[in-house]
Design an enzyme around this catalytic site. Structure first.
Site, PDB file in Angstrom:
ATOM      1  N   LYS A  80      60.633  25.669  27.282  1.00  0.00           N
ATOM      2  CA  LYS A  80      60.931  26.751  26.205  1.00  0.00           C
ATOM      3  C   LYS A  80      61.977  28.167  26.653  1.00  0.00           C
ATOM      4  CE  LYS A  80      56.801  26.118  23.020  1.00  0.00           C
ATOM      5  NZ  LYS A  80      56.037  27.114  22.447  1.00  0.00           N
ATOM      6  N   ARG A  84      48.914  15.713  26.804  1.00  0.00           N
ATOM      7  CA  ARG A  84      49.226  16.870  26.208  1.00  0.00           C
ATOM      8  C   ARG A  84      47.438  17.149  27.171  1.00  0.00           C
ATOM      9  NH1 ARG A  84      50.504  18.848  21.244  1.00  0.00           N
ATOM     10  NH2 ARG A  84      48.989  19.132  20.107  1.00  0.00           N
ATOM     11  N   THR A  89      47.128  25.577  23.267  1.00  0.00           N
ATOM     12  CA  THR A  89      48.340  26.351  23.190  1.00  0.00           C
ATOM     13  C   THR A  89      48.224  27.856  23.811  1.00  0.00           C
ATOM     14  OG1 THR A  89      48.679  25.279  21.090  1.00  0.00           O
ATOM     15  CG2 THR A  89      49.287  27.247  20.992  1.00  0.00           C
ATOM     16  N   HIS A 108      56.646  23.090  24.606  1.00  0.00           N
ATOM     17  CA  HIS A 108      55.844  22.239  23.735  1.00  0.00           C
ATOM     18  C   HIS A 108      55.758  20.188  24.104  1.00  0.00           C
ATOM     19  CE1 HIS A 108      55.718  20.399  19.593  1.00  0.00           C
ATOM     20  NE2 HIS A 108      56.176  19.740  20.254  1.00  0.00           N
TER      21      HIS A 108
HETATM   22  P1  CMP Z   1      54.020  24.613  19.958  1.00  0.00           P
HETATM   23  O1  CMP Z   1      52.817  23.555  21.027  1.00  0.00           O
HETATM   24  O2  CMP Z   1      55.353  24.411  20.772  1.00  0.00           O
HETATM   25  O3  CMP Z   1      54.309  24.547  19.114  1.00  0.00           O
HETATM   26  C1  CMP Z   1      54.587  25.625  17.763  1.00  0.00           C
HETATM   27  C2  CMP Z   1      54.341  26.755  17.801  1.00  0.00           C
HETATM   28  O4  CMP Z   1      54.160  27.876  17.753  1.00  0.00           O
HETATM   29  C3  CMP Z   1      53.241  27.313  19.670  1.00  0.00           C
HETATM   30  O5  CMP Z   1      53.609  25.881  20.419  1.00  0.00           O
HETATM   31  C4  CMP Z   1      53.278  27.912  19.669  1.00  0.00           C
HETATM   32  O6  CMP Z   1      54.256  29.282  20.993  1.00  0.00           O
HETATM   33  C5  CMP Z   1      53.410  28.806  18.755  1.00  0.00           C
HETATM   34  N1  CMP Z   1      51.823  29.147  17.722  1.00  0.00           N
HETATM   35  C6  CMP Z   1      51.120  28.953  17.621  1.00  0.00           C
HETATM   36  N2  CMP Z   1      50.498  30.043  16.900  1.00  0.00           N
HETATM   37  C7  CMP Z   1      50.554  30.777  17.021  1.00  0.00           C
HETATM   38  C8  CMP Z   1      50.895  32.309  16.790  1.00  0.00           C
HETATM   39  N3  CMP Z   1      49.305  32.275  16.083  1.00  0.00           N
HETATM   40  N4  CMP Z   1      51.292  33.662  17.354  1.00  0.00           N
HETATM   41  C9  CMP Z   1      51.861  33.149  18.000  1.00  0.00           C
HETATM   42  N5  CMP Z   1      52.965  31.791  17.930  1.00  0.00           N
HETATM   43  C10 CMP Z   1      52.242  31.016  17.546  1.00  0.00           C
END
Ligand code: CMP
Length: 139
Positions: A9, A85, A91, A115
């Site tokens: 990212k 993963r 996350t 991601h």
């Molecule tokens: P990623 O695995 O890229 O998939 C979706 C992305 O949304 C996640 O990682 C986070 O970076 C973002 N994300 C998910 N939940 C939240 C949240 N509650 N607040 C801000 N960003 C989020």
């Protein structure tokens, strides 16, 4: 060998963490089958994160993901999707296990360094958006 897709990212690219993240991936046994750097357009980011449309974090996520260069990779390993993963971690970097990429390089839930695709369908979808192909032509 299975393939999966990983995206570094914008905040991790601007922080100079591309090399460190690639070292983590190679140390974990992944082979890089394709790699591209680009700044995603709004349209690409919207297709990439279509499953999150309408959520409260969606618009800030779009702003962030289009804010600068990203690095996309196709990675090969046994059971690649699950293995990646595990290597990436939870996350929320604060919840990610020690030694995982997000624990080492993530800052916040949004700026969580990388991601990783979560299913074969999403590998195809995300690689298609990023590379303009499902990646089967790469390497
Ligand atoms: P990623 O695995 O890229 O998939 C979706 C992305 O949304 C996640 O990682 C986070 O970076 C973002 N994300 C998910 N939940 C939240 C949240 N509650 N607040 C801000 N960003 C989020």
């Amino acid at each position: 060998m299975d393939r999966t897709f990983l995206l570094i990212k914008p905040s991790a690219v601007s922080a100079g963490n591309v090399g460190g993240i690639i070292s983590c991936l190679e140390d974990a046994g992944f082979a890089i089958a394709a790699l591209t750097m680009k700044t995603m357009s709004r349209e690409e980011a919207a297709r990439f994160y279509d499953v999150h449309a309408g959520k409260e974090f969606y618009e800030p996520l779009m702003d962030y993901m289009t804010s600068g260069p990203t690095v996309g990779m196709l990675l090969e390993a046994e059971d690649a999707i699950a293995a990646l993963r595990r290597t990436v971690g939870a996350t929320d970097p604060a919840q990610a296990a020690e030694g995982t990429i997000r624990a080492r390089y993530g800052r916040t839930v949004r700026q969580n360094a990388v991601h990783a695709s979560d299913s074969p369908e999403r590998v195809e979808h995300e690689a298609d958006i990023y590379f303009g192909t499902d990646g089967t032509e790469a390497a």
